[in-house]
Structures are given as structure tokens and as C-alpha cells.
Design an enzyme around this catalytic site. Structure first.
Site, PDB file in Angstrom:
ATOM      1  CG  ASP A  66      15.471  -2.829 -10.198  1.00 31.05           C
ATOM      2  OD1 ASP A  66      14.889  -2.338  -9.328  1.00 31.05           O
ATOM      3  OD2 ASP A  66      15.886  -3.857 -10.343  1.00 31.05           O
ATOM      4  CB  ILE A  67      13.047   1.257  -7.389  1.00 33.90           C
ATOM      5  CG1 ILE A  67      12.843   2.722  -5.984  1.00 33.90           C
ATOM      6  CG2 ILE A  67      12.347   0.242  -6.860  1.00 33.90           C
ATOM      7  CD1 ILE A  67      11.606   3.024  -5.960  1.00 33.90           C
ATOM      8  CG  ASN A 100       2.958  -6.853   2.969  1.00 29.27           C
ATOM      9  OD1 ASN A 100       3.044  -7.097   4.474  1.00 29.27           O
ATOM     10  ND2 ASN A 100       3.711  -7.880   2.140  1.00 29.27           N
ATOM     11  N   GLY A 131       6.546  -8.061  -6.472  1.00 25.82           N
ATOM     12  CA  GLY A 131       6.228  -6.810  -6.622  1.00 25.82           C
ATOM     13  C   GLY A 131       7.871  -5.853  -6.094  1.00 25.82           C
ATOM     14  CB  VAL A 132       7.814  -2.340  -5.694  1.00 23.63           C
ATOM     15  CG1 VAL A 132       9.085  -1.166  -5.011  1.00 23.63           C
ATOM     16  CG2 VAL A 132       8.072  -1.448  -7.212  1.00 23.63           C
ATOM     17  CG  ASP A 133       7.411  -5.544   0.436  1.00 23.80           C
ATOM     18  OD1 ASP A 133       8.140  -5.006   1.034  1.00 23.80           O
ATOM     19  OD2 ASP A 133       6.038  -6.357   0.925  1.00 23.80           O
ATOM     20  CB  SER A 184      -1.682   1.760  -4.449  1.00 18.45           C
ATOM     21  OG  SER A 184      -1.989   1.717  -3.115  1.00 18.45           O
ATOM     22  N   GLY A 214       0.426  -1.720  -8.938  1.00 17.72           N
ATOM     23  CA  GLY A 214       0.591  -3.042  -9.645  1.00 17.72           C
ATOM     24  C   GLY A 214      -0.606  -3.954  -8.766  1.00 17.72           C
TER      25      GLY A 214
END
Length: 174
Positions: free
Chosen positions: A10-11, A24, A32-34, A126, A128
Site C-alpha cells: 500500500d503506497i 486526476n 484508486g491511489v488518488d 495510468s 488502473g
């Protein structure tokens, strides 16, 4: 030369100077990650993103560009937000987009250098919701990091699953 390592996990848990967010263009959170970075990092990140939208990026952050904010409650000092391109299966369009994906990595490292960051954690940008094929995304990511002139000492690619990890490992072995 920058050391490149792979981590499966997990980042938002990485203890690094800077975590890269696959954002975005609105910079206001998402999925997602964001979404994970905004949720775990807390309201400070969103507040800085809103200030950036009001001042430097009223039309949003362009694809391939990067900008830094605080990391809030993350175990990092900064979040570097970058906007990856949305994949297109049309051959000519995909060829035009690949340099934008590479720019996400090189621009993030440029921002990391400006900040004085020595360790940076990247997701697979990009790959995901934006649909970029993982094998091609890994190829572009690894090449962009290897070709970047940077003072960053370690780049970690933090990958959520074994399949992505294996694809990145194969790229690093080349």
C-alpha cells in the site's frame, strides 16, 4: 544512478520523502491511489490542492505535469501529484500518449529534486482506472526512471498485487 526497488503493498504506508499520487486533473481526490492518498493523508492535502486550483491551475493540472503538496498524515514529507494519460487502443493515439506517461515519472522526479527528496514511491501510473496495459505501463515507467537525471537516491514502485509486481520485476531485469 538511482536505485530502483519494488514493493508489494500500500503506497500510503511507505516511509519515503515523497509519495507520487496518480491524480486526476482536478486535484480534488478520486478513486484508486488518488482516493487512498487523500483519505489516509487527511484534509491538509485537499486544502493545498484547492489552493493550487484557485491559483496556479484553475483549469486543472495538465496531463504529464506534476506538483507537490504536503503529505498530511502520510508517513512521507510530500505528495507529488501527477496526471497520467487515459489509454487509447488506437495505435497512433497510443504512440502520442506514451511520452505523456513517461513525463509523469520524469516530471515527478524533477519536482522531487526541487524539494530535496531522496526517496520517492511511485504507483503504476495510468494502469488502473485509466486503462493503460500493465506491461506497457511498466516498460515506460522503468525506462523513464532509468533515463531521468535525478538526485533521488531510491525510487520504489509500490504495486498492489502479485501480477503487477511480477510485470515490473520482469521490466527491471531487462
Amino acid at each position: 544512478m538511482v536505485a530502483v526497488t519494488l514493493v508489494r503493498g500500500d503506497i500510503t504506508e511507505e516511509q519515503v520523502d515523497a509519495v507520487v499520487n496518480a491524480a486526476n486533473s482536478e486535484l480534488l481526490g478520486g478513486g484508486g491511489v488518488d482516493g487512498a492518498i487523500h483519505r489516509r493523508g487527511g484534509p491538509e492535502i485537499l486544502a493545498e490542492c484547492r489552493r493550487l486550483r484557485e491559483t496556479e491551475y484553475p483549469r486543472g493540472l495538465p496531463t504529464g505535469r506534476a506538483v507537490a503538496t504536503t503529505a498530511g498524515e502520510l508517513p512521507a514529507r510530500w505528495v507529488i501529484h501527477t496526471v497520467g494519460p487515459v489509454w487509447s487502443a488506437r495505435g497512433e493515439r497510443a504512440a502520442q500518449l506514451a511520452p505523456l506517461l513517461a513525463a509523469c515519472y520524469s516530471e515527478s522526479l524533477r519536482i522531487a529534486d526541487e524539494l530535496g527528496a531522496r526517496t520517492v514511491a511511485f504507483p503504476a501510473i495510468s494502469t488502473g482506472a485509466y486503462g493503460w496495459p500493465m506491461d506497457d505501463g511498466a516498460r515506460i515507467a522503468v525506462a523513464a526512471v532509468r533515463e531521468s537525471r535525478t538526485g533521488v537516491e531510491e525510487v520504489r514502485f509500490v504495486l498492489r498485487d502479485a501480477a503487477a509486481y511480477d510485470i515490473f520485476a520482469a521490466q527491471l531485469a531487462r
